[in-house]
Scaffold this motif. Sequence first.
Motif, PDB file in Angstrom:
ATOM      1  N   VAL A   1       0.836  -1.192   0.000  1.00  0.00           N
ATOM      2  CA  VAL A   1       0.000   0.000   0.000  1.00  0.00           C
ATOM      3  C   VAL A   1       0.870   1.240   0.000  1.00  0.00           C
ATOM      4  CG1 VAL A   1      -0.192   0.119   2.533  1.00  0.00           C
ATOM      5  CG2 VAL A   1      -2.011   1.061   1.095  1.00  0.00           C
ATOM      6  N   GLY A   2       0.469   2.233  -0.797  1.00  0.00           N
ATOM      7  CA  GLY A   2       1.190   3.495  -0.888  1.00  0.00           C
ATOM      8  C   GLY A   2       0.424   4.623  -0.236  1.00  0.00           C
ATOM      9  N   ASP A   3       0.934   5.842  -0.377  1.00  0.00           N
ATOM     10  CA  ASP A   3       0.271   7.009   0.208  1.00  0.00           C
ATOM     11  C   ASP A   3      -1.025   7.341  -0.523  1.00  0.00           C
ATOM     12  OD1 ASP A   3       2.310   7.281   2.083  1.00  0.00           O
ATOM     13  OD2 ASP A   3       3.493   8.599   0.783  1.00  0.00           O
ATOM     14  N   THR A   4      -1.092   7.005  -1.812  1.00  0.00           N
ATOM     15  CA  THR A   4      -2.303   7.199  -2.602  1.00  0.00           C
ATOM     16  C   THR A   4      -2.560   5.928  -3.413  1.00  0.00           C
ATOM     17  OG1 THR A   4      -1.199   8.036  -4.598  1.00  0.00           O
ATOM     18  CG2 THR A   4      -1.667   9.637  -2.841  1.00  0.00           C
ATOM     19  N   PRO A   5      -3.770   5.748  -3.944  1.00  0.00           N
ATOM     20  CA  PRO A   5      -4.022   4.566  -4.774  1.00  0.00           C
ATOM     21  C   PRO A   5      -3.070   4.437  -5.957  1.00  0.00           C
ATOM     22  CG  PRO A   5      -6.096   5.568  -4.148  1.00  0.00           C
ATOM     23  CD  PRO A   5      -5.017   6.505  -3.663  1.00  0.00           C
ATOM     24  N   ASP A   6      -2.626   5.559  -6.516  1.00  0.00           N
ATOM     25  CA  ASP A   6      -1.687   5.494  -7.637  1.00  0.00           C
ATOM     26  C   ASP A   6      -0.323   4.956  -7.214  1.00  0.00           C
ATOM     27  OD1 ASP A   6      -3.534   6.467  -9.426  1.00  0.00           O
ATOM     28  OD2 ASP A   6      -2.889   8.560  -9.214  1.00  0.00           O
ATOM     29  N   ASP A   7      -0.017   5.032  -5.920  1.00  0.00           N
ATOM     30  CA  ASP A   7       1.269   4.541  -5.409  1.00  0.00           C
ATOM     31  C   ASP A   7       1.217   3.073  -4.996  1.00  0.00           C
ATOM     32  OD1 ASP A   7       2.445   7.076  -5.675  1.00  0.00           O
ATOM     33  OD2 ASP A   7       1.621   7.716  -3.742  1.00  0.00           O
ATOM     34  N   ASP A   8       0.043   2.467  -5.015  1.00  0.00           N
ATOM     35  CA  ASP A   8      -0.082   1.051  -4.641  1.00  0.00           C
ATOM     36  C   ASP A   8       0.680   0.172  -5.622  1.00  0.00           C
ATOM     37  OD1 ASP A   8      -1.681   1.785  -2.543  1.00  0.00           O
ATOM     38  OD2 ASP A   8      -3.565   1.242  -3.520  1.00  0.00           O
ATOM     39  N   ARG A   9       1.192  -0.951  -5.134  1.00  0.00           N
ATOM     40  CA  ARG A   9       1.911  -1.912  -5.969  1.00  0.00           C
ATOM     41  C   ARG A   9       1.262  -3.284  -5.821  1.00  0.00           C
ATOM     42  NH1 ARG A   9       3.083   2.022  -7.931  1.00  0.00           N
ATOM     43  NH2 ARG A   9       5.107   3.063  -8.122  1.00  0.00           N
ATOM     44  N   LEU A  10       0.921  -3.875  -6.972  1.00  0.00           N
ATOM     45  CA  LEU A  10       0.305  -5.206  -7.011  1.00  0.00           C
ATOM     46  C   LEU A  10       1.090  -6.085  -7.976  1.00  0.00           C
ATOM     47  CD1 LEU A  10      -3.456  -4.119  -7.326  1.00  0.00           C
ATOM     48  CD2 LEU A  10      -2.310  -4.934  -5.257  1.00  0.00           C
ATOM     49  N   TYR A  11       1.561  -7.233  -7.488  1.00  0.00           N
ATOM     50  CA  TYR A  11       2.365  -8.138  -8.300  1.00  0.00           C
ATOM     51  C   TYR A  11       1.757  -9.545  -8.287  1.00  0.00           C
ATOM     52  CZ  TYR A  11       5.868  -4.451  -7.915  1.00  0.00           C
ATOM     53  OH  TYR A  11       6.528  -3.247  -7.966  1.00  0.00           O
ATOM     54  N   GLN A  12       1.790 -10.157  -9.445  1.00  0.00           N
ATOM     55  CA  GLN A  12       1.342 -11.538  -9.614  1.00  0.00           C
ATOM     56  C   GLN A  12       2.539 -12.401  -9.984  1.00  0.00           C
ATOM     57  OE1 GLN A  12      -1.275 -12.006 -12.945  1.00  0.00           O
ATOM     58  NE2 GLN A  12      -1.595 -14.198 -12.636  1.00  0.00           N
ATOM     59  N   ILE A  13       2.706 -13.521  -9.278  1.00  0.00           N
ATOM     60  CA  ILE A  13       3.785 -14.454  -9.577  1.00  0.00           C
ATOM     61  C   ILE A  13       3.149 -15.809  -9.895  1.00  0.00           C
ATOM     62  CG2 ILE A  13       5.958 -15.462  -8.828  1.00  0.00           C
ATOM     63  CD1 ILE A  13       4.526 -12.609  -6.816  1.00  0.00           C
ATOM     64  N   THR A  14       3.380 -16.313 -11.089  1.00  0.00           N
ATOM     65  CA  THR A  14       2.754 -17.551 -11.531  1.00  0.00           C
ATOM     66  C   THR A  14       3.639 -18.749 -11.184  1.00  0.00           C
ATOM     67  OG1 THR A  14       3.727 -17.450 -13.739  1.00  0.00           O
ATOM     68  CG2 THR A  14       1.632 -16.317 -13.420  1.00  0.00           C
ATOM     69  N   PHE A  15       3.106 -19.941 -11.413  1.00  0.00           N
ATOM     70  CA  PHE A  15       3.766 -21.188 -11.034  1.00  0.00           C
ATOM     71  C   PHE A  15       5.137 -21.367 -11.677  1.00  0.00           C
ATOM     72  CE2 PHE A  15       1.197 -21.879 -14.779  1.00  0.00           C
ATOM     73  CZ  PHE A  15       2.062 -22.551 -15.630  1.00  0.00           C
TER      74      PHE A  15
END
Length: 221
Positions: free
Chosen positions: A127-141
Amino acid sequence: MQPSMYVSPQQQMEDRADFARAGIRRGQPVVFASTTQGIVSLTHNASQSLFKLSEIYDRISWGAVGRYNEFEALRQAGIRYTDTRGYAYERSDVTARGLANMYARTLGELFLSGAKPFEVEIGVAEVGDTPDDDRLYQITFDGTLLEHHGLLVLGGNAPDLHLQIQQALPASSRELDETIRIIREQLGTTGSHVELALLDRDPHTLRGSHRAFRRLDPQAL
């Protein structure tokens, strides 16, 4: 003596990938979404103690789909990685990107040379200071690392579900309760079988703690 059947390396990789995908498809989807209040994560989970969503570090959370014993081992490895890095350097040096890279290396090595690939798909959120600063990562098998913005869906039918949720969510000013309601409608989850967590954007709501993760009661919303 009859000679052993030859299987090309390409076919071996395809067979391992099909095996892992089949295991992941049997799991319930996990959804991460940025809101005004923070990053909410939600999944269907009938268990009261075997969690699929978890805190990893100060402002970092984690979720997984697939075989429980395998993703639980990865969760614990992630906690050890972040604790060690935070102790050796600074707490601010611990990032979701670094954790996601560690998971990508681990799953990539297991996919190529392990006895069998892990039947898991992992999501890491910061989570960041604003929604634009949020980081979401997907790691597959197989160790593939993907970055998402605003919404991340894990699971076998993720592309279709991602599109459905994205179309249903407002383009901006996502409020927490409304976002949870929309995701639950798209997943078809019931109140007693929902696992729900929030990475709170405002640390003051957590009494000044640097830890942002908290579990929410879906029945109370």
